[in-house]
Design a protein around this motif. Structure first.
Motif, PDB file in Angstrom:
ATOM      1  N   ASP A   1     -44.700   8.374  18.577  1.00  0.00           N
ATOM      2  CA  ASP A   1     -45.062   8.660  17.364  1.00  0.00           C
ATOM      3  C   ASP A   1     -45.764   7.179  16.829  1.00  0.00           C
ATOM      4  O   ASP A   1     -44.813   6.307  16.363  1.00  0.00           O
ATOM      5  CB  ASP A   1     -43.940   9.010  16.609  1.00  0.00           C
ATOM      6  CG  ASP A   1     -44.106   9.359  15.134  1.00  0.00           C
ATOM      7  OD1 ASP A   1     -45.308   8.846  14.713  1.00  0.00           O
ATOM      8  OD2 ASP A   1     -43.384   9.932  14.487  1.00  0.00           O
ATOM      9  N   ALA A   2     -47.074   7.465  16.561  1.00  0.00           N
ATOM     10  CA  ALA A   2     -47.774   6.053  16.321  1.00  0.00           C
ATOM     11  C   ALA A   2     -47.012   5.464  14.923  1.00  0.00           C
ATOM     12  O   ALA A   2     -47.257   4.405  14.406  1.00  0.00           O
ATOM     13  CB  ALA A   2     -49.286   6.470  16.244  1.00  0.00           C
ATOM     14  N   SER A   3     -46.767   6.580  13.797  1.00  0.00           N
ATOM     15  CA  SER A   3     -46.231   5.897  12.532  1.00  0.00           C
ATOM     16  C   SER A   3     -45.064   5.372  12.548  1.00  0.00           C
ATOM     17  O   SER A   3     -44.761   4.864  11.494  1.00  0.00           O
ATOM     18  CB  SER A   3     -46.410   7.364  11.778  1.00  0.00           C
ATOM     19  OG  SER A   3     -45.049   7.999  12.013  1.00  0.00           O
ATOM     20  N   LEU A   4     -44.566   5.350  13.860  1.00  0.00           N
ATOM     21  CA  LEU A   4     -43.112   4.800  13.783  1.00  0.00           C
ATOM     22  C   LEU A   4     -43.121   3.775  15.047  1.00  0.00           C
ATOM     23  O   LEU A   4     -41.991   3.141  15.497  1.00  0.00           O
ATOM     24  CB  LEU A   4     -41.780   5.758  14.263  1.00  0.00           C
ATOM     25  CG  LEU A   4     -41.594   6.599  13.095  1.00  0.00           C
ATOM     26  CD1 LEU A   4     -40.603   7.700  13.702  1.00  0.00           C
ATOM     27  CD2 LEU A   4     -40.753   5.655  11.939  1.00  0.00           C
ATOM     28  N   SER A   5     -44.303   3.391  15.578  1.00  0.00           N
ATOM     29  CA  SER A   5     -44.531   2.521  16.749  1.00  0.00           C
ATOM     30  C   SER A   5     -45.186   1.114  16.450  1.00  0.00           C
ATOM     31  O   SER A   5     -46.469   1.370  15.509  1.00  0.00           O
ATOM     32  CB  SER A   5     -45.247   3.280  17.864  1.00  0.00           C
ATOM     33  OG  SER A   5     -44.365   4.238  17.961  1.00  0.00           O
ATOM     34  N   ILE A   6     -44.850  -0.015  16.867  1.00  0.00           N
ATOM     35  CA  ILE A   6     -45.708  -1.238  16.505  1.00  0.00           C
ATOM     36  C   ILE A   6     -45.868  -1.880  18.056  1.00  0.00           C
ATOM     37  O   ILE A   6     -45.017  -2.167  18.828  1.00  0.00           O
ATOM     38  CB  ILE A   6     -45.014  -1.949  15.619  1.00  0.00           C
ATOM     39  CG1 ILE A   6     -44.941  -1.414  14.225  1.00  0.00           C
ATOM     40  CG2 ILE A   6     -45.920  -3.345  15.618  1.00  0.00           C
ATOM     41  CD1 ILE A   6     -44.510  -2.337  13.195  1.00  0.00           C
ATOM     42  N   CYS A   7     -47.135  -2.026  18.197  1.00  0.00           N
ATOM     43  CA  CYS A   7     -47.692  -2.527  19.721  1.00  0.00           C
ATOM     44  C   CYS A   7     -47.375  -4.035  19.520  1.00  0.00           C
ATOM     45  O   CYS A   7     -47.762  -4.713  18.756  1.00  0.00           O
ATOM     46  CB  CYS A   7     -48.893  -2.355  20.283  1.00  0.00           C
ATOM     47  SG  CYS A   7     -49.072  -0.416  20.723  1.00  0.00           S
ATOM     48  N   ILE A   8     -46.735  -4.519  20.783  1.00  0.00           N
ATOM     49  CA  ILE A   8     -46.618  -5.897  20.770  1.00  0.00           C
ATOM     50  C   ILE A   8     -47.377  -6.547  22.048  1.00  0.00           C
ATOM     51  O   ILE A   8     -47.346  -7.878  22.053  1.00  0.00           O
ATOM     52  CB  ILE A   8     -45.068  -6.418  20.870  1.00  0.00           C
ATOM     53  CG1 ILE A   8     -44.303  -6.016  22.104  1.00  0.00           C
ATOM     54  CG2 ILE A   8     -44.472  -6.196  19.557  1.00  0.00           C
ATOM     55  CD1 ILE A   8     -43.185  -6.694  22.553  1.00  0.00           C
ATOM     56  N   GLY A   9     -48.298  -5.800  22.590  1.00  0.00           N
ATOM     57  CA  GLY A   9     -49.077  -6.227  23.660  1.00  0.00           C
ATOM     58  C   GLY A   9     -48.777  -5.531  25.016  1.00  0.00           C
ATOM     59  O   GLY A   9     -47.925  -4.632  24.961  1.00  0.00           O
ATOM     60  N   ALA A  10     -49.678  -5.758  25.720  1.00  0.00           N
ATOM     61  CA  ALA A  10     -49.303  -5.171  26.978  1.00  0.00           C
ATOM     62  C   ALA A  10     -48.157  -5.616  27.864  1.00  0.00           C
ATOM     63  O   ALA A  10     -47.737  -6.705  27.652  1.00  0.00           O
ATOM     64  CB  ALA A  10     -50.619  -5.175  28.180  1.00  0.00           C
ATOM     65  N   LYS A  11     -47.264  -4.771  28.546  1.00  0.00           N
ATOM     66  CA  LYS A  11     -46.168  -5.067  29.371  1.00  0.00           C
ATOM     67  C   LYS A  11     -46.105  -6.255  29.930  1.00  0.00           C
ATOM     68  O   LYS A  11     -45.281  -7.472  29.923  1.00  0.00           O
ATOM     69  CB  LYS A  11     -45.956  -3.932  30.324  1.00  0.00           C
ATOM     70  CG  LYS A  11     -44.608  -4.497  30.990  1.00  0.00           C
ATOM     71  CD  LYS A  11     -44.246  -3.158  31.858  1.00  0.00           C
ATOM     72  CE  LYS A  11     -42.974  -3.460  32.774  1.00  0.00           C
ATOM     73  NZ  LYS A  11     -41.906  -4.203  32.153  1.00  0.00           N
TER      74      LYS A  11
END
Ligand code: AMP
Ligand code: MG
Length: 344
Positions: free
Chosen positions: A280-290
């Motif tokens: 769910d994009a509204s509850l997710s924050i990306c910190i970069g590729a694995k």
């Protein structure tokens, strides 16, 4: 107090900003400035009162010592008892994100070192930091420019959030390149103890010194009443307001778990870029590729602050591995999570 906010876009054209900033520091005031690691809350490192103002602006306990920032590695000679290992470290890593702890000289007030007889010294590579220290002609004592306990600020937006009205000036130099605080080592005879991991990794230190120990508090919780090697180790740090929980398990199990938690309990997550399309994009924050630990380091503190703004009462993230820069991510994240790790 009114805080002047000065933006430096082109590092070759400082205008009057650095003259003004140096004047403030030399007269005992405080200036926030960018470094390659995180923003620093700077005052004159030779003035006991400046250190007191720094502790008060941050709400930091006064037994948690400050790092002094110098313009050239050899300037350490004036403030600390250096030696062969110091110069080997300087040769390999300075200017840059490494802080070295050595016995202090008398000119460094005890209020700067939290009462200790040692002093932490760093020579930053950021051009604005370098020019400011050089202009001042004194070491600049500077902890991270956050309210004590919160994530360190890596852009002026977050400095302003925490420090507006508490300092005379904030220099906005854009986003910090590294995003995690400096590696800290203590010199003991011919050996080094790693007190805080950072962009200068354990393996890199081992190339310069044969005997590098990792202080237990880097990886584990301090025992009740245990005296830490570095006073900062005993304080909660980097913490978002929501509960922060690290998930230990295979990537696919972790992803299934957070998907379910987002649907059932509205939890927020710090995820890898590859995972976003499943969440769910509204509850997710990306910190970069694995595999991209540099980007994860750069984004972590911003992600912790932004995750809080999603309004969830729980934030999940993957437990990082311990390799390379992973050790620094692991150290910051277990502390932000108050050592809460859930196996999935
Ligand atoms: P910050 O200023 O926020 O980057 O934090 C600086 C860290 O350096 C804190 O964790 C301090 O406890 C540590 N530190 C600074 N000076 C010393 C010292 N003389 N001995 C041990 N740790 C130190
Ligand atoms: Mg700090």
């Amino acid at each position: 107090m009114d805080t002047k906010i000065a933006r430096i876009i082109d590092t070759t054209e400082y205008g009057n900003t650095l003259d003004e900033a140096a004047k403030i520091i030399l007269s005992g005031g405080l200036v926030v400035f960018p470094t390659e690691t995180v923003y620093g809350l700077g005052g004159n490192g030779l003035l006991a009162d400046a250190a007191k103002k720094i502790y008060s602006a941050k709400g930091r306990p006064s037994d948690n010592p400050l790092i002094i920032h110098i313009a050239e590695p050899k300037d350490a000679e004036n403030y600390a008892f250096t030696g062969d290992i110091y110069y080997r470290l300087a040769e390999s890593f300075m200017p840059g994100p490494l802080t070295v702890i050595m016995k202090k000289r008398d000119c460094i007030p005890h209020s700067v070192t939290g009462g200790l007889d040692t002093v932490a010294v760093r020579c930053p590579s950021h051009p604005v930091a370098h020019a400011l220290i050089e202009k001042c002609g004194v070491p600049i004592a500077a902890p991270s420019a956050n309210i004590s306990g919160r994530p360190s600020p890596t852009s002026a937006e977050y400095v302003i959030e925490d420090m507006n009205g508490r300092v005379e000036m904030i220099i906005d130099g854009g986003e910090c390149e590294i995003g995690l605080e400096s590696t800290i080592v203590k010199i003991d005879g011919n050996s080094l103890t790693l007190l805080r991991p950072g962009a200068i990794t354990y393996d890199a230190l081992c190339c310069v010194c044969e005997d590098v120990k990792i202080a237990p508090a880097v990886l584990e919780k301090l025992a009740e009443n245990e005296k830490p090697l570095s006073p900062g180790m005993k304080y909660r740090h980097y913490a978002p307001n929501a509960d922060f929980v690290l998930l230990d398990g295979d990537d696919s199990d972790v992803l299934e778990f957070i998907k379910k938690e987002q649907v059932e309990n509205n939890c927020a997550v710090l995820c890898y870029d590859e995972e976003l399309s499943h969440l769910d994009a509204s509850l997710s924050i990306c910190i970069g590729a694995k595999e991209d630990l540099n980007t994860q380091a750069k984004k972590l503190f911003t992600a912790l602050r932004e995750a809080d703004k999603l309004g969830a009462n729980k934030i999940y993230a993957h437990l990082p591995t311990l390799d390379g820069l992973g050790l620094a991510l692991y150290n910051r994240m277990i502390r932000a999570a108050a050592h809460t790790i859930k196996k999935v």
